[in-house]
Motif scaffolding. Structure first.
Motif, PDB file in Angstrom:
ATOM      1  N   GLU A 128       0.858  -1.179   0.000  1.00  0.00           N
ATOM      2  CA  GLU A 128       0.000   0.000   0.000  1.00  0.00           C
ATOM      3  C   GLU A 128       0.894   1.228   0.000  1.00  0.00           C
ATOM      4  O   GLU A 128       2.100   1.129   0.236  1.00  0.00           O
ATOM      5  CB  GLU A 128      -0.928  -0.006   1.217  1.00  0.00           C
ATOM      6  N   PHE A 129       0.303   2.393  -0.258  1.00  0.00           N
ATOM      7  CA  PHE A 129       1.097   3.622  -0.311  1.00  0.00           C
ATOM      8  C   PHE A 129       1.707   3.916   1.058  1.00  0.00           C
ATOM      9  O   PHE A 129       1.042   3.762   2.076  1.00  0.00           O
ATOM     10  CB  PHE A 129       0.202   4.787  -0.755  1.00  0.00           C
ATOM     11  N   PRO A 130       2.972   4.351   1.138  1.00  0.00           N
ATOM     12  CA  PRO A 130       3.890   4.626   0.030  1.00  0.00           C
ATOM     13  C   PRO A 130       4.744   3.429  -0.391  1.00  0.00           C
ATOM     14  O   PRO A 130       5.494   3.517  -1.345  1.00  0.00           O
ATOM     15  CB  PRO A 130       4.774   5.728   0.612  1.00  0.00           C
ATOM     16  N   TRP A 131       4.616   2.312   0.335  1.00  0.00           N
ATOM     17  CA  TRP A 131       5.442   1.141   0.015  1.00  0.00           C
ATOM     18  C   TRP A 131       5.261   0.681  -1.433  1.00  0.00           C
ATOM     19  O   TRP A 131       6.208   0.250  -2.086  1.00  0.00           O
ATOM     20  CB  TRP A 131       5.111  -0.013   0.959  1.00  0.00           C
ATOM     21  N   ALA A 132       4.014   0.776  -1.926  1.00  0.00           N
ATOM     22  CA  ALA A 132       3.694   0.255  -3.255  1.00  0.00           C
ATOM     23  C   ALA A 132       4.229   1.130  -4.388  1.00  0.00           C
ATOM     24  O   ALA A 132       4.018   0.804  -5.566  1.00  0.00           O
ATOM     25  CB  ALA A 132       2.180   0.078  -3.388  1.00  0.00           C
ATOM     26  N   GLU A 133       4.927   2.208  -4.042  1.00  0.00           N
ATOM     27  CA  GLU A 133       5.569   3.021  -5.075  1.00  0.00           C
ATOM     28  C   GLU A 133       6.684   2.249  -5.772  1.00  0.00           C
ATOM     29  O   GLU A 133       7.141   2.637  -6.846  1.00  0.00           O
ATOM     30  CB  GLU A 133       6.145   4.303  -4.463  1.00  0.00           C
ATOM     31  N   TRP A 134       7.141   1.163  -5.162  1.00  0.00           N
ATOM     32  CA  TRP A 134       8.196   0.337  -5.744  1.00  0.00           C
ATOM     33  C   TRP A 134       7.687  -1.089  -5.888  1.00  0.00           C
ATOM     34  O   TRP A 134       6.924  -1.581  -5.032  1.00  0.00           O
ATOM     35  CB  TRP A 134       9.444   0.368  -4.853  1.00  0.00           C
ATOM     36  N   PRO A 135       8.094  -1.789  -6.953  1.00  0.00           N
ATOM     37  CA  PRO A 135       7.602  -3.154  -7.180  1.00  0.00           C
ATOM     38  C   PRO A 135       8.080  -4.128  -6.103  1.00  0.00           C
ATOM     39  O   PRO A 135       9.114  -3.912  -5.459  1.00  0.00           O
ATOM     40  CB  PRO A 135       8.179  -3.520  -8.553  1.00  0.00           C
ATOM     41  N   ALA A 136       7.314  -5.186  -5.920  1.00  0.00           N
ATOM     42  CA  ALA A 136       7.632  -6.189  -4.897  1.00  0.00           C
ATOM     43  C   ALA A 136       9.029  -6.767  -5.097  1.00  0.00           C
ATOM     44  O   ALA A 136       9.708  -7.121  -4.128  1.00  0.00           O
ATOM     45  CB  ALA A 136       6.588  -7.308  -4.926  1.00  0.00           C
ATOM     46  N   ALA A 137       9.475  -6.849  -6.353  1.00  0.00           N
ATOM     47  CA  ALA A 137      10.798  -7.424  -6.638  1.00  0.00           C
ATOM     48  C   ALA A 137      11.916  -6.630  -5.985  1.00  0.00           C
ATOM     49  O   ALA A 137      12.954  -7.191  -5.615  1.00  0.00           O
ATOM     50  CB  ALA A 137      11.016  -7.495  -8.153  1.00  0.00           C
ATOM     51  N   VAL A 138      11.734  -5.322  -5.817  1.00  0.00           N
ATOM     52  CA  VAL A 138      12.746  -4.488  -5.163  1.00  0.00           C
ATOM     53  C   VAL A 138      12.929  -4.931  -3.706  1.00  0.00           C
ATOM     54  O   VAL A 138      14.046  -5.064  -3.207  1.00  0.00           O
ATOM     55  CB  VAL A 138      12.335  -2.997  -5.221  1.00  0.00           C
ATOM     56  N   TYR A 139      11.812  -5.200  -3.042  1.00  0.00           N
ATOM     57  CA  TYR A 139      11.863  -5.645  -1.646  1.00  0.00           C
ATOM     58  C   TYR A 139      12.441  -7.061  -1.534  1.00  0.00           C
ATOM     59  O   TYR A 139      13.236  -7.342  -0.641  1.00  0.00           O
ATOM     60  CB  TYR A 139      10.468  -5.607  -1.030  1.00  0.00           C
ATOM     61  N   ASP A 140      11.999  -7.919  -2.451  1.00  0.00           N
ATOM     62  CA  ASP A 140      12.470  -9.314  -2.409  1.00  0.00           C
ATOM     63  C   ASP A 140      13.988  -9.382  -2.550  1.00  0.00           C
ATOM     64  O   ASP A 140      14.648 -10.189  -1.887  1.00  0.00           O
ATOM     65  CB  ASP A 140      11.815 -10.134  -3.521  1.00  0.00           C
ATOM     66  N   LYS A 141      14.526  -8.514  -3.379  1.00  0.00           N
ATOM     67  CA  LYS A 141      15.977  -8.520  -3.599  1.00  0.00           C
ATOM     68  C   LYS A 141      16.726  -7.887  -2.428  1.00  0.00           C
ATOM     69  O   LYS A 141      17.729  -8.403  -1.948  1.00  0.00           O
ATOM     70  CB  LYS A 141      16.304  -7.781  -4.887  1.00  0.00           C
ATOM     71  N   ALA A 142      16.222  -6.760  -1.943  1.00  0.00           N
ATOM     72  CA  ALA A 142      16.937  -5.997  -0.903  1.00  0.00           C
ATOM     73  C   ALA A 142      16.830  -6.628   0.467  1.00  0.00           C
ATOM     74  O   ALA A 142      17.719  -6.482   1.292  1.00  0.00           O
ATOM     75  CB  ALA A 142      16.409  -4.562  -0.861  1.00  0.00           C
ATOM     76  N   PHE A 143      15.717  -7.333   0.711  1.00  0.00           N
ATOM     77  CA  PHE A 143      15.479  -7.886   2.049  1.00  0.00           C
ATOM     78  C   PHE A 143      15.351  -9.402   2.019  1.00  0.00           C
ATOM     79  O   PHE A 143      14.530  -9.985   2.703  1.00  0.00           O
ATOM     80  CB  PHE A 143      14.234  -7.249   2.664  1.00  0.00           C
ATOM     81  N   LYS A 144      16.168  -9.995   1.181  1.00  0.00           N
ATOM     82  CA  LYS A 144      16.163 -11.453   1.052  1.00  0.00           C
ATOM     83  C   LYS A 144      16.664 -12.086   2.348  1.00  0.00           C
ATOM     84  O   LYS A 144      17.701 -11.691   2.900  1.00  0.00           O
ATOM     85  CB  LYS A 144      17.050 -11.882  -0.106  1.00  0.00           C
TER      86      LYS A 144
END
Length: 244
Positions: free
Chosen positions: A225-241
């Motif tokens: 949800e906003f503002p988290w959803a400003e970036w695609p889920a793949a960004v989080y999956d990669k950065a916070f693996k």
């Protein structure tokens, strides 16, 4: 990762559980422990759940090892025995407990990655923290590493690893460099609207198991949800693996 949820606790996801530990995703706006508000707190909710799930008579032990501010959500670990609590607390004091957060801040940081070092002083009467000169009586050193992993015209998505666990640390240090957290009513009121949810999330908590010594990694990603959803889920999956 377990997909199991705790019953009767507002649907709190379980990230890890054994005889010694309980790892969960803390919901936002729930106090970690009982406070002056009198609102239901996480520690009480979890104890009640353990009592019901395991049909335990009398009081249930659950040790609080670290805390998250009330408006912050994400990965948290609790100890189910006093021995586990003692050993985990020692892990935290010895700085062998990794705490990694996702944050959305206003503006652009001074560099794409870096280390912030400040001295912080807490005013218990107002529950606020300020940056003070090094050597100030009562001041405590605060250190974090940050890396920018996404940007828009107005906001930056930041990967933050804490090396100290000071009260309101991330919120105060980000404000100090001119990039207060989105939604932070206490340290960024001039840039945020009342009612906005603070964009700070405990993404990874990693530590050696207090008994088996196995590396335990809890991962929890912020809601889409906003503002988290400003970036695609793949960004989080990669950065916070969650790497073991």
């Amino acid at each position: 990762m377990m997909s199991q949820h705790l019953q009767g606790t507002g649907d709190i996801p379980i990230l890890f559980e054994d005889n010694h530990l309980l790892g969960i995703t803390k919901p936002v706006n729930v106090p970690t422990q009982e406070d002056a508000s009198g609102d239901p707190d996480l520690l009480t909710l979890l104890k009640q759940d353990l009592k019901e799930r395991y049909n335990k008579p009398g009081n249930v032990y659950l040790g609080l090892v670290h805390r998250l501010d009330r408006p912050v959500g994400g990965a948290m670990i609790f100890a189910k025995t006093s021995k586990a609590a003692s050993r985990l607390s020692e892990t935290v004091r010895g700085r062998h407990f990794r705490k990694i957060y996702a944050a959305v801040v206003h503006g652009k940081l001074p560099a794409q990655q870096g280390t912030l070092k400040h001295t912080l002083l807490k005013d218990g009467s107002t529950n606020t923290v300020t940056v003070v000169p090094q050597g100030t009586v009562g001041g405590k050193d605060a250190v974090l590493d940050y890396q920018v992993i996404g940007e828009t015209d107005r906001y930056s998505l930041v990967h933050i690893e804490l090396h100290t666990g000071r009260s309101h640390q991330i919120r105060v240090q980000m404000k100090e460099i001119g990039c207060p957290l989105f939604g932070d009513q206490k340290y960024g009121a001039s840039m945020n609207k009342p009612g906005q949810q603070i964009a700070l999330w405990s993404a990874i908590a990693a530590f050696p198991h207090p008994v088996t010594k196995e590396e335990i990694v809890l991962q929890s990603l912020p809601p889409r949800e906003f503002p988290w959803a400003e970036w695609p889920a793949a960004v989080y999956d990669k950065a916070f693996k969650a790497e073991h």
